[in-house]
Design an enzyme around this catalytic site. Structure first.
Site, PDB file in Angstrom:
ATOM      1  N   ASP A 115       0.883  -1.173   0.000  1.00 36.94           N
ATOM      2  CA  ASP A 115       0.000   0.000   0.000  1.00 36.94           C
ATOM      3  C   ASP A 115       0.921   1.223   0.000  1.00 36.94           C
ATOM      4  O   ASP A 115       2.133   1.108   0.184  1.00 36.94           O
ATOM      5  CB  ASP A 115      -0.887  -0.020   1.259  1.00 36.94           C
ATOM      6  N   SER A 116       0.317   2.395  -0.136  1.00 36.53           N
ATOM      7  CA  SER A 116       1.113   3.618  -0.047  1.00 36.53           C
ATOM      8  C   SER A 116       1.691   3.796   1.355  1.00 36.53           C
ATOM      9  O   SER A 116       2.667   4.505   1.542  1.00 36.53           O
ATOM     10  CB  SER A 116       0.232   4.821  -0.364  1.00 36.53           C
ATOM     11  N   CYS A 170      -4.534  -1.467  -1.791  1.00 33.22           N
ATOM     12  CA  CYS A 170      -4.700  -0.029  -1.977  1.00 33.22           C
ATOM     13  C   CYS A 170      -5.685   0.190  -3.120  1.00 33.22           C
ATOM     14  O   CYS A 170      -5.424  -0.235  -4.260  1.00 33.22           O
ATOM     15  CB  CYS A 170      -3.339   0.578  -2.324  1.00 33.22           C
ATOM     16  N   GLU A 199      -1.591   8.129   8.944  1.00 34.01           N
ATOM     17  CA  GLU A 199      -0.137   7.916   8.889  1.00 34.01           C
ATOM     18  C   GLU A 199       0.578   8.569  10.075  1.00 34.01           C
ATOM     19  O   GLU A 199       1.690   8.192  10.417  1.00 34.01           O
ATOM     20  CB  GLU A 199       0.438   8.466   7.571  1.00 34.01           C
ATOM     21  N   CYS A 223     -11.008   3.186   0.916  1.00 35.40           N
ATOM     22  CA  CYS A 223      -9.560   3.391   1.074  1.00 35.40           C
ATOM     23  C   CYS A 223      -9.153   2.534   2.262  1.00 35.40           C
ATOM     24  O   CYS A 223      -9.832   2.539   3.298  1.00 35.40           O
ATOM     25  CB  CYS A 223      -9.262   4.862   1.339  1.00 35.40           C
ATOM     26  N   THR A 224      -8.039   1.813   2.116  1.00 36.27           N
ATOM     27  CA  THR A 224      -7.667   0.840   3.151  1.00 36.27           C
ATOM     28  C   THR A 224      -7.178   1.498   4.444  1.00 36.27           C
ATOM     29  O   THR A 224      -7.043   0.838   5.465  1.00 36.27           O
ATOM     30  CB  THR A 224      -6.598  -0.126   2.622  1.00 36.27           C
ATOM     31  N   HIS A 225      -6.922   2.802   4.405  1.00 36.45           N
ATOM     32  CA  HIS A 225      -6.571   3.496   5.651  1.00 36.45           C
ATOM     33  C   HIS A 225      -7.794   3.690   6.559  1.00 36.45           C
ATOM     34  O   HIS A 225      -7.657   3.808   7.774  1.00 36.45           O
ATOM     35  CB  HIS A 225      -5.977   4.877   5.355  1.00 36.45           C
TER      36      HIS A 225
HETATM   37  N1  DGL Z   1      -4.756   3.266   1.216  1.00 37.01           N
HETATM   38  C1  DGL Z   1      -4.878   3.703  -0.105  1.00 37.01           C
HETATM   39  C2  DGL Z   1      -6.193   3.346  -0.751  1.00 37.01           C
HETATM   40  O1  DGL Z   1      -6.783   2.358  -0.410  1.00 37.01           O
HETATM   41  C3  DGL Z   1      -4.444   5.068  -0.542  1.00 37.01           C
HETATM   42  C4  DGL Z   1      -4.000   6.059   0.381  1.00 37.01           C
HETATM   43  C5  DGL Z   1      -3.214   7.206  -0.215  1.00 37.01           C
HETATM   44  O2  DGL Z   1      -3.806   8.200  -0.647  1.00 37.01           O
HETATM   45  O3  DGL Z   1      -2.013   7.064  -0.224  1.00 37.01           O
HETATM   46  O4  DGL Z   1      -6.641   4.022  -1.641  1.00 37.01           O
END
Ligand code: DGL
Length: 282
Positions: free
Chosen positions: A19-20, A82, A161, A193-195
Site C-alpha cells: 500500500d502507499s 490499496c 499515517e 480506502c484501506t486506511h
Molecule cells: N490506502 C490507499 C487506498 O486504499 C491510498 C491512500 C493514499 O492516498 O495514499 O486508496
C-alpha cells in the site's frame, strides 16, 4: 507495454502485499487471520505517501516499481492493498506479468447497494480512486437504481499515517466529510480506502451505530485464499507463516505506528525500490 517472462511460482514463497503506507495493514490482518500458514511480506511505500492526490502516471509508476521489487523477493502472489493503486495500475501490473496472480481492491459498492434498504449509499475514498475510469465503470455496473454519493477525503490518510486515529483534527475532517452524506440520509457507507477502517471508532462517533459500514478487507482475504487453492499456490506445510514488514520511509520513525496498528511485535525494515544497476556492456 513490455510483458515480462513469467517465472514459476513456488508455493513455499511469501505473498507480497503493499500500500502507499500503513492502510494495507487493515487488509493484511484479514489475510493473516484466514491464512495463518502463509508467509507475508508487507511493504508500505511511505516515502511516496499519499498516493490519492498524485497524478495517475506517478501512482502507476510506483505501483509497477513496488510490484517488481516484490517479485525480485520471489513473492508467489501480489495483493494491491490499496484502492488508489488498483484503480491506477492493476491492469498494467497484470499486463506486465501475465502469469502472476494479482489481487486488487475496489470499493465495495456491490455489497453496499445490495444491502442498502433505501438504496442510498455514501462512499469515502481518495480523489485518485474517485476520478478513475475503474470507479466510473464500477458505478455504471452496480450503481443503477441507487443513489451513490461520493466523497473525496483529502487529509485523512495523512492523519492515519501520523497515528492520529482519535484526535480533534481527524474528528473535524470526518465531520466535514460525513455531514453532507448523512444529510442526504445514506444508510450504508463504503470505506473505499484501506486506511479508513482504522478510523471506524471515530466514524461511528459521527454517524452513530445505525449506519452499515462496508470494508472489503475480509472479502479480499477470501479472494486470496480462493486463488491460492485454484492455482495450487497454497503453502504445503501447516507451520505458522511469518509476517515481515517494510517501509520505503525511515523504519525507526515508522515503527511505533506499525506496532500500534498491527497490535503485536512487528520488526520493520527498510525496503528499496531502486531499479537494479544497469549491467555493464559485455
Ligand atoms: N490506502 C490507499 C487506498 O486504499 C491510498 C491512500 C493514499 O492516498 O495514499 O486508496
Amino acid at each position: 507495454m513490455e510483458s515480462h517472462a513469467t517465472p514459476d511460482f513456488d508455493n513455499h514463497a511469501p505473498i507480497g502485499v503493499f500500500d502507499s503506507g500503513v492502510g494495507g495493514l487493515s487488509v493484511l490482518r484479514h489475510i493473516r487471520q484466514r491464512l495463518p500458514h502463509e508467509s507475508l511480506i508487507y511493504v508500505a511505500d511511505t516515502a511516496w505517501m499519499p498516493y490519492g492526490d498524485k497524478a495517475t502516471a506517478t501512482i502507476r509508476e510506483r505501483t509497477l516499481r513496488l510490484a517488481e521489487s516484490l517479485l525480485d523477493a520471489h513473492c508467489k502472489m501480489l495483493v494491491l492493498a490499496c484502492n488508489t493503486a488498483t484503480a491506477a495500475a492493476v491492469k498494467e501490473v497484470r499486463a506486465q506479468w501475465p502469469g502472476l496472480t494479482v489481487v486488487g481492491m475496489e470499493p465495495g459498492l456491490k455489497p453496499a447497494i445490495h444491502g442498502s434498504p433505501r438504496r442510498k449509499v455514501g462512499i469515502l475514498a481518495t480523489s485518485g480512486t474517485l476520478r478513475s475510469d475503474k470507479f466510473r465503470l464500477l458505478l455504471e455496473r452496480y450503481g443503477a437504481g441507487a443513489e451513490v454519493i461520493s466523497q473525496p477525503c483529502p487529509g485523512l490518510v495523512e492523519q492515519v499515517e501520523q497515528g492520529a486515529l482519535d484526535d480533534q483534527r481527524t474528528a473535524a475532517l470526518l465531520r466535514d466529510y460525513l455531514t453532507p452524506l448523512l444529510a442526504q440520509q445514506i444508510d450504508t457507507l463504503v470505506l473505499g480506502c484501506t486506511h479508513y477502517p482504522f478510523l471506524i471508532p471515530l466514524i461511528r462517533r459521527v454517524t452513530g451505530e445505525q449506519l452499515t459500514i462496508i470494508d472489503t478487507g475480509h472479502a479480499v482475504a477470501r479472494q486470496v485464499e480462493r486463488l491460492l487453492d485454484e492455482r495450487g499456490l497454497r503453502h504445503p506445510l501447516a507451520t505458522s507463516g511469518q509476517s515481515r514488514f517494510y517501509t520505503t520511509g525511515d523504519p525507526r520513525v515508522q515503527h511505533p505506528l506499525f506496532q500500534c496498528l498491527w497490535g503485536e511485535e512487528a520488526r520493520l525494515d527498510y525496503w528499496s525500490t531502486a531499479p537494479p544497476p544497469a549491467r555493464p556492456a559485455p
